[in-house]
Design a protein around this motif. Sequence first.
Motif: not given
Length: 168
Positions: A60-67, A80-82
């Motif tokens: 989920i963290g990785l997916a959030a990083l991509v998005v 920085g927020d992303a």
Amino acid sequence: MVMPEAAFFFLTLPFAIWAAWGDLKRMKISNVFNLTLFGVFLVSGLFLVPLPEYGMRLAIGLAALVVGFVLNARGNLGGGDAKYIAAFLPFVRPEDLSVFFLVLAMCLLAALLVHRTARRTAWVRAQAPDWKSWTAQKFPMGLGLSGALSFYLAMRAFSLPLAAAAAG
């Protein structure tokens, strides 16, 4: 057994304060900060979360990083927020993501209202005259992001009903 969220709350609280303060003062959340916070999950999560869930949280963290990278490239979200979202999202239970995003929306709105009111108040601005967020066109999202993470973990850690947050 200690609830993981209680440990996560106390482990992440200094980071939440650091991110909010840094974003208010410099309008920046550093890579070192985000990597350190993620490292805290990598280590503590191994001890506090069952292994299959640990892997899901990392995904989920990785997916959030991509998005986040996509939103940043489009100019919709600061870099920085992303990265901060990707670093802290593993601390959130996967089954709580929908409730967490509601908490996040409420905290971002509250932070925006408080910040915009504070920056129009001379006395408040005089207390921190060097903060870049007073004059920046963009909003220091680290304030609301930090509030959401801490509020969610506190609700979970201290057995406050998440359904009440979802109901408003």
